[in-house]
Scaffold this motif. Structure first.
Motif, PDB file in Angstrom:
ATOM      1  N   LEU A   3       0.838  -1.194   0.000  1.00 14.39           N
ATOM      2  CA  LEU A   3       0.000   0.000   0.000  1.00 14.39           C
ATOM      3  C   LEU A   3       0.873   1.243   0.000  1.00 14.39           C
ATOM      4  O   LEU A   3       1.826   1.336   0.774  1.00 14.39           O
ATOM      5  N   LYS A   4       0.548   2.204  -0.874  1.00 15.59           N
ATOM      6  CA  LYS A   4       1.264   3.475  -0.921  1.00 15.59           C
ATOM      7  C   LYS A   4       0.223   4.587  -0.772  1.00 15.59           C
ATOM      8  O   LYS A   4      -0.522   4.878  -1.705  1.00 15.59           O
ATOM      9  N   PRO A   5       0.142   5.195   0.421  1.00 20.90           N
ATOM     10  CA  PRO A   5      -0.874   6.223   0.640  1.00 20.90           C
ATOM     11  C   PRO A   5      -0.583   7.501  -0.143  1.00 20.90           C
ATOM     12  O   PRO A   5       0.574   7.806  -0.436  1.00 20.90           O
ATOM     13  N   LEU A   6      -1.628   8.233  -0.455  1.00 21.69           N
ATOM     14  CA  LEU A   6      -1.519   9.483  -1.195  1.00 21.69           C
ATOM     15  C   LEU A   6      -1.716  10.666  -0.256  1.00 21.69           C
ATOM     16  O   LEU A   6      -2.355  10.547   0.792  1.00 21.69           O
ATOM     17  N   GLY A   7      -1.174  11.813  -0.634  1.00 21.19           N
ATOM     18  CA  GLY A   7      -1.380  13.041   0.125  1.00 21.19           C
ATOM     19  C   GLY A   7      -0.905  12.931   1.560  1.00 21.19           C
ATOM     20  O   GLY A   7       0.186  12.446   1.836  1.00 21.19           O
ATOM     21  N   ASP A   8      -1.761  13.361   2.492  1.00 24.87           N
ATOM     22  CA  ASP A   8      -1.387  13.363   3.911  1.00 24.87           C
ATOM     23  C   ASP A   8      -1.915  12.133   4.645  1.00 24.87           C
ATOM     24  O   ASP A   8      -2.180  12.167   5.834  1.00 24.87           O
ATOM     25  N   ARG A   9      -2.034  11.018   3.936  1.00 24.69           N
ATOM     26  CA  ARG A   9      -2.565   9.799   4.554  1.00 24.69           C
ATOM     27  C   ARG A   9      -1.445   8.884   5.034  1.00 24.69           C
ATOM     28  O   ARG A   9      -0.323   8.935   4.534  1.00 24.69           O
ATOM     29  N   VAL A  10      -1.802   8.036   6.010  1.00 26.48           N
ATOM     30  CA  VAL A  10      -0.881   7.026   6.521  1.00 26.48           C
ATOM     31  C   VAL A  10      -1.605   5.686   6.565  1.00 26.48           C
ATOM     32  O   VAL A  10      -2.833   5.638   6.659  1.00 26.48           O
ATOM     33  N   VAL A  11      -0.839   4.603   6.469  1.00 27.32           N
ATOM     34  CA  VAL A  11      -1.381   3.246   6.591  1.00 27.32           C
ATOM     35  C   VAL A  11      -0.956   2.724   7.954  1.00 27.32           C
ATOM     36  O   VAL A  11       0.224   2.791   8.316  1.00 27.32           O
ATOM     37  N   LEU A  12      -1.940   2.198   8.719  1.00 26.73           N
ATOM     38  CA  LEU A  12      -1.699   1.728  10.074  1.00 26.73           C
ATOM     39  C   LEU A  12      -2.045   0.265  10.217  1.00 26.73           C
ATOM     40  O   LEU A  12      -2.950  -0.231   9.546  1.00 26.73           O
ATOM     41  N   LYS A  13      -1.349  -0.397  11.110  1.00 26.09           N
ATOM     42  CA  LYS A  13      -1.695  -1.749  11.506  1.00 26.09           C
ATOM     43  C   LYS A  13      -1.860  -1.704  13.017  1.00 26.09           C
ATOM     44  O   LYS A  13      -0.921  -1.376  13.741  1.00 26.09           O
ATOM     45  N   PHE A  14      -3.077  -2.001  13.481  1.00 23.62           N
ATOM     46  CA  PHE A  14      -3.349  -1.931  14.908  1.00 23.62           C
ATOM     47  C   PHE A  14      -2.658  -3.070  15.633  1.00 23.62           C
ATOM     48  O   PHE A  14      -2.594  -4.196  15.147  1.00 23.62           O
ATOM     49  N   LEU A  15      -2.135  -2.762  16.802  1.00 30.63           N
ATOM     50  CA  LEU A  15      -1.484  -3.755  17.637  1.00 30.63           C
ATOM     51  C   LEU A  15      -2.551  -4.549  18.369  1.00 30.63           C
ATOM     52  O   LEU A  15      -3.637  -4.042  18.656  1.00 30.63           O
ATOM     53  N   GLU A  16      -2.268  -5.795  18.669  1.00 29.91           N
ATOM     54  CA  GLU A  16      -3.233  -6.676  19.312  1.00 29.91           C
ATOM     55  C   GLU A  16      -3.617  -6.149  20.688  1.00 29.91           C
ATOM     56  O   GLU A  16      -2.773  -5.688  21.447  1.00 29.91           O
ATOM     57  N   GLY A  35      -5.288  23.346  -0.517  1.00 30.55           N
ATOM     58  CA  GLY A  35      -4.627  24.636  -0.608  1.00 30.55           C
ATOM     59  C   GLY A  35      -3.633  24.920   0.504  1.00 30.55           C
ATOM     60  O   GLY A  35      -3.064  26.007   0.565  1.00 30.55           O
ATOM     61  N   LYS A  36      -3.403  23.975   1.397  1.00 30.01           N
ATOM     62  CA  LYS A  36      -2.454  24.160   2.499  1.00 30.01           C
ATOM     63  C   LYS A  36      -1.298  23.183   2.363  1.00 30.01           C
ATOM     64  O   LYS A  36      -1.498  22.024   2.030  1.00 30.01           O
ATOM     65  N   GLU A  37      -0.095  23.678   2.644  1.00 31.54           N
ATOM     66  CA  GLU A  37       1.088  22.817   2.602  1.00 31.54           C
ATOM     67  C   GLU A  37       1.077  21.906   3.834  1.00 31.54           C
ATOM     68  O   GLU A  37       1.015  22.363   4.964  1.00 31.54           O
ATOM     69  N   ILE A  38       1.127  20.591   3.608  1.00 34.70           N
ATOM     70  CA  ILE A  38       1.120  19.606   4.688  1.00 34.70           C
ATOM     71  C   ILE A  38       2.490  18.942   4.753  1.00 34.70           C
ATOM     72  O   ILE A  38       2.927  18.320   3.781  1.00 34.70           O
ATOM     73  N   LYS A  39       3.154  19.071   5.902  1.00 36.70           N
ATOM     74  CA  LYS A  39       4.441  18.410   6.135  1.00 36.70           C
ATOM     75  C   LYS A  39       4.148  17.147   6.930  1.00 36.70           C
ATOM     76  O   LYS A  39       3.477  17.189   7.958  1.00 36.70           O
ATOM     77  N   MET A  40       4.651  16.025   6.469  1.00 34.11           N
ATOM     78  CA  MET A  40       4.417  14.763   7.167  1.00 34.11           C
ATOM     79  C   MET A  40       5.340  14.686   8.386  1.00 34.11           C
ATOM     80  O   MET A  40       6.551  14.766   8.258  1.00 34.11           O
ATOM     81  N   GLU A  41       4.736  14.573   9.558  1.00 31.46           N
ATOM     82  CA  GLU A  41       5.484  14.497  10.815  1.00 31.46           C
ATOM     83  C   GLU A  41       5.643  13.056  11.290  1.00 31.46           C
ATOM     84  O   GLU A  41       6.393  12.798  12.225  1.00 31.46           O
ATOM     85  N   LEU A  42       4.924  12.135  10.680  1.00 30.17           N
ATOM     86  CA  LEU A  42       4.989  10.726  11.055  1.00 30.17           C
ATOM     87  C   LEU A  42       5.931   9.985  10.119  1.00 30.17           C
ATOM     88  O   LEU A  42       6.127  10.394   8.971  1.00 30.17           O
ATOM     89  N   LYS A  43       6.498   8.878  10.627  1.00 25.51           N
ATOM     90  CA  LYS A  43       7.375   8.072   9.783  1.00 25.51           C
ATOM     91  C   LYS A  43       7.060   6.597   9.993  1.00 25.51           C
ATOM     92  O   LYS A  43       6.453   6.215  10.991  1.00 25.51           O
ATOM     93  N   VAL A  44       7.468   5.784   9.060  1.00 30.35           N
ATOM     94  CA  VAL A  44       7.240   4.337   9.136  1.00 30.35           C
ATOM     95  C   VAL A  44       7.892   3.808  10.412  1.00 30.35           C
ATOM     96  O   VAL A  44       9.023   4.161  10.741  1.00 30.35           O
ATOM     97  N   GLY A  45       7.149   2.968  11.134  1.00 35.98           N
ATOM     98  CA  GLY A  45       7.646   2.376  12.363  1.00 35.98           C
ATOM     99  C   GLY A  45       7.169   3.076  13.622  1.00 35.98           C
ATOM    100  O   GLY A  45       7.254   2.512  14.709  1.00 35.98           O
TER     101      GLY A  45
END
Length: 95
Positions: free
Chosen positions: A3-16, A51-61
């Motif tokens: 999965l490759k998210p677009l824009g300001d989206r993230v892909v999550l896997k919930f922990l048990e 119309g707003k610049e979004i900087k991604m503050e989250l990273k994989v892991g």
């Protein structure tokens, strides 16, 4: 598949979720709440969103705390994932 998210989206896997309480009681799957802590699997590029610049503050892991009812759940290769906007993430869990 990947999965490759677009824009300001993230892909999550919930922990048990915990299945046994601290006092030793076993919690059935039906009685468990949806976990709110997840791990970031993929991060979108950010960029201009509405119309707003979004900087991604989250990273994989990163381990994060999520809003309870946000995101879109999908199943891919027998794994359950949630795709949401970065703004739906409430906090980063630091060890």
């Amino acid at each position: 598949m990947k999965l490759k998210p677009l824009g300001d989206r993230v892909v999550l896997k919930f922990l048990e979720a915990e299945e046994v309480t601290k006092s030793g009681f076993i919690i059935t799957a039906a009685a468990q709440e949806k976990p709110q802590i997840a791990q970031i699997i993929a991060v979108g590029p950010g960029g201009v969103v509405d119309g707003k610049e979004i900087k991604m503050e989250l990273k994989v892991g990163d381990k994060v705390v999520m809003s309870k009812y946000s995101g879109t759940e999908i199943k891919l290769d027998d794994e359950q994932y949630t795709i949401c906007h970065q703004s739906d993430v409430l906090a980063i869990v630091e060890d």
